[in-house]
Design a protein around this motif. Structure first.
Motif, PDB file in Angstrom:
ATOM      1  N   TYR A   2       0.850  -1.190   0.000  1.00 58.38           N
ATOM      2  CA  TYR A   2       0.000   0.000   0.000  1.00 58.38           C
ATOM      3  C   TYR A   2       0.887   1.242   0.000  1.00 58.38           C
ATOM      4  O   TYR A   2       1.772   1.390   0.856  1.00 58.38           O
ATOM      5  CB  TYR A   2      -0.908   0.015   1.230  1.00 58.38           C
ATOM      6  N   THR A   3       0.665   2.124  -0.959  1.00 59.83           N
ATOM      7  CA  THR A   3       1.440   3.360  -1.082  1.00 59.83           C
ATOM      8  C   THR A   3       0.669   4.508  -0.447  1.00 59.83           C
ATOM      9  O   THR A   3      -0.516   4.713  -0.728  1.00 59.83           O
ATOM     10  CB  THR A   3       1.717   3.674  -2.559  1.00 59.83           C
ATOM     11  N   ILE A   4       1.352   5.245   0.411  1.00 59.31           N
ATOM     12  CA  ILE A   4       0.747   6.357   1.147  1.00 59.31           C
ATOM     13  C   ILE A   4       1.143   7.675   0.489  1.00 59.31           C
ATOM     14  O   ILE A   4       2.320   8.030   0.442  1.00 59.31           O
ATOM     15  CB  ILE A   4       1.191   6.341   2.618  1.00 59.31           C
ATOM     16  N   LYS A   5       0.163   8.383  -0.070  1.00 59.60           N
ATOM     17  CA  LYS A   5       0.369   9.683  -0.714  1.00 59.60           C
ATOM     18  C   LYS A   5       1.451   9.604  -1.785  1.00 59.60           C
ATOM     19  O   LYS A   5       2.425  10.355  -1.776  1.00 59.60           O
ATOM     20  CB  LYS A   5       0.703  10.753   0.325  1.00 59.60           C
ATOM     21  N   GLU A  43      10.197   6.353  -0.493  1.00 58.65           N
ATOM     22  CA  GLU A  43      10.348   6.452  -1.937  1.00 58.65           C
ATOM     23  C   GLU A  43      10.350   7.896  -2.430  1.00 58.65           C
ATOM     24  O   GLU A  43       9.779   8.788  -1.793  1.00 58.65           O
ATOM     25  CB  GLU A  43       9.208   5.698  -2.626  1.00 58.65           C
ATOM     26  N   MET A  44      10.980   8.079  -3.595  1.00 60.14           N
ATOM     27  CA  MET A  44      11.013   9.392  -4.240  1.00 60.14           C
ATOM     28  C   MET A  44      10.598   9.236  -5.702  1.00 60.14           C
ATOM     29  O   MET A  44      11.081   8.340  -6.398  1.00 60.14           O
ATOM     30  CB  MET A  44      12.411  10.011  -4.172  1.00 60.14           C
ATOM     31  N   ASN A  45       9.718  10.097  -6.164  1.00 62.57           N
ATOM     32  CA  ASN A  45       9.306  10.108  -7.559  1.00 62.57           C
ATOM     33  C   ASN A  45      10.371  10.799  -8.406  1.00 62.57           C
ATOM     34  O   ASN A  45      10.636  11.990  -8.234  1.00 62.57           O
ATOM     35  CB  ASN A  45       7.973  10.838  -7.724  1.00 62.57           C
ATOM     36  N   ILE A  46      10.989  10.057  -9.336  1.00 65.41           N
ATOM     37  CA  ILE A  46      11.951  10.645 -10.253  1.00 65.41           C
ATOM     38  C   ILE A  46      11.223  11.187 -11.477  1.00 65.41           C
ATOM     39  O   ILE A  46      11.480  12.307 -11.934  1.00 65.41           O
ATOM     40  CB  ILE A  46      13.006   9.602 -10.673  1.00 65.41           C
ATOM     41  N   THR A  47      10.328  10.394 -12.031  1.00 68.49           N
ATOM     42  CA  THR A  47       9.409  10.830 -13.079  1.00 68.49           C
ATOM     43  C   THR A  47       8.042  10.252 -12.741  1.00 68.49           C
ATOM     44  O   THR A  47       7.865   9.611 -11.705  1.00 68.49           O
ATOM     45  CB  THR A  47       9.854  10.329 -14.475  1.00 68.49           C
ATOM     46  N   SER A  48       7.076  10.456 -13.618  1.00 67.17           N
ATOM     47  CA  SER A  48       5.731   9.930 -13.356  1.00 67.17           C
ATOM     48  C   SER A  48       5.684   8.410 -13.468  1.00 67.17           C
ATOM     49  O   SER A  48       4.715   7.797 -13.032  1.00 67.17           O
ATOM     50  CB  SER A  48       4.731  10.544 -14.345  1.00 67.17           C
ATOM     51  N   TYR A  49       6.715   7.801 -14.048  1.00 73.43           N
ATOM     52  CA  TYR A  49       6.728   6.343 -14.193  1.00 73.43           C
ATOM     53  C   TYR A  49       7.948   5.684 -13.559  1.00 73.43           C
ATOM     54  O   TYR A  49       8.175   4.491 -13.736  1.00 73.43           O
ATOM     55  CB  TYR A  49       6.662   5.968 -15.681  1.00 73.43           C
ATOM     56  N   LEU A  50       8.749   6.446 -12.787  1.00 70.92           N
ATOM     57  CA  LEU A  50       9.960   5.894 -12.181  1.00 70.92           C
ATOM     58  C   LEU A  50      10.104   6.383 -10.739  1.00 70.92           C
ATOM     59  O   LEU A  50      10.019   7.583 -10.472  1.00 70.92           O
ATOM     60  CB  LEU A  50      11.186   6.294 -12.985  1.00 70.92           C
ATOM     61  N   LEU A  58       6.285  14.070  -3.673  1.00 74.41           N
ATOM     62  CA  LEU A  58       7.649  13.784  -4.124  1.00 74.41           C
ATOM     63  C   LEU A  58       8.288  12.669  -3.308  1.00 74.41           C
ATOM     64  O   LEU A  58       8.865  11.723  -3.854  1.00 74.41           O
ATOM     65  CB  LEU A  58       8.512  15.058  -4.023  1.00 74.41           C
ATOM     66  N   VAL A  59       8.171  12.757  -1.982  1.00 74.67           N
ATOM     67  CA  VAL A  59       8.686  11.720  -1.084  1.00 74.67           C
ATOM     68  C   VAL A  59       7.510  11.129  -0.323  1.00 74.67           C
ATOM     69  O   VAL A  59       6.681  11.871   0.209  1.00 74.67           O
ATOM     70  CB  VAL A  59       9.723  12.295  -0.098  1.00 74.67           C
ATOM     71  N   HIS A  60       7.431   9.830  -0.292  1.00 78.12           N
ATOM     72  CA  HIS A  60       6.275   9.179   0.332  1.00 78.12           C
ATOM     73  C   HIS A  60       6.679   7.806   0.857  1.00 78.12           C
ATOM     74  O   HIS A  60       7.830   7.367   0.695  1.00 78.12           O
ATOM     75  CB  HIS A  60       5.133   9.045  -0.674  1.00 78.12           C
ATOM     76  N   LEU A  61       5.726   7.121   1.472  1.00 74.39           N
ATOM     77  CA  LEU A  61       5.973   5.810   2.071  1.00 74.39           C
ATOM     78  C   LEU A  61       5.165   4.723   1.367  1.00 74.39           C
ATOM     79  O   LEU A  61       4.111   4.988   0.784  1.00 74.39           O
ATOM     80  CB  LEU A  61       5.602   5.817   3.558  1.00 74.39           C
ATOM     81  N   ALA A  62       5.668   3.500   1.459  1.00 73.21           N
ATOM     82  CA  ALA A  62       4.932   2.329   0.999  1.00 73.21           C
ATOM     83  C   ALA A  62       5.175   1.208   2.002  1.00 73.21           C
ATOM     84  O   ALA A  62       6.312   1.003   2.448  1.00 73.21           O
ATOM     85  CB  ALA A  62       5.368   1.903  -0.387  1.00 73.21           C
TER      86      ALA A  62
END
Length: 204
Positions: free
Chosen positions: A108-111, A159-166, A115-119
């Motif tokens: 489960y991914t939280i928010k 986690e950190m979003n690098i792009t919308s798919y990475l 940019l930075v979030h938890l799973a």
């Protein structure tokens, strides 16, 4: 129709109407009847405790992601570095530990839009442990003392979003192993904490 019949029909109508008026809105995963379906793969490297030594596990997990939050999939990992198994006699050939495990992975991914979030998630499944010699031909490969086990491994990722798919992530987990029966190692030595690095690629 007599008065008694009319009264019965009126009572039935009231009974059918009241639950409909009192019914609350039911919350569901699909908001507005639509479910966003995505998915990703996540190759992972883990650094873990194995037989009181540093073990390196390679593997990962993948699955279907619903509404950018809930992922349902599967994962698998294997020990890839050389850790010597105990020898009964000094003259015996050097043997090395091998371990693998696989299982169902919910996460489960939280928010995840931040940019930075938890799973948070877990792997629940099974695996095996055995000994063998290195640098042998495939036809001479032999698994010695093989036994299977149950494994449960909850994990937490930052986690950190690098792009919308990475996405890139670091995190930790703890591997609970039960039911192994290979001589020279115990469930407690197969269990242990892990620190990991993962790359997620897909449609989130």
């Amino acid at each position: 129709m007599n008065k008694t019949g009319k009264r019965l029909l009126l009572a039935l109508a009231v009974l059918c109407t009241v639950p409909a008026l009192a019914q609350e809105k039911i919350e569901s995963l699909a908001k507005g009847g639509k479910v966003r379906v995505g998915g990703f793969g996540a190759p992972t490297i883990k650094f873990t405790s194995f037989d009181d030594e540093l073990g390196v596990l390679l593997g990962g997990y993948a699955g279907v992601m619903l509404n950018s939050k809930l992922m349902l999939g599967a994962g698998a990992y294997a020990l890839v570095n050389n850790i010597e198994a105990p020898r009964a006699n000094p003259t015996d050939a050097t043997m090395y530990w091998n371990m693998w495990y696989t299982g169902f992975v919910p996460e489960y991914t939280i928010k995840g839009n931040k940019l930075v979030h938890l799973a948070v998630g877990a792997l629940v499944g099974g695996g095996g442990v055995f000994m063998n010699e290195r640098f042998k031909n495939w036809e001479d490969y032999e698994s010695i003392g093989y036994s299977s086990f149950f494994v449960g491994e909850p994990h937490l990722n930052l986690e950190m979003n690098i792009t919308s798919y990475l996405r890139l992530g670091i995190g930790g987990s703890y591997r609970f192993v039960r039911g192994s029966g290979t001589e020279g190692i115990t469930d407690e030595k197969l269990s242990g904490p892990s620190a990991h690095f993962t790359i997620k690629a897909g449609r989130f």
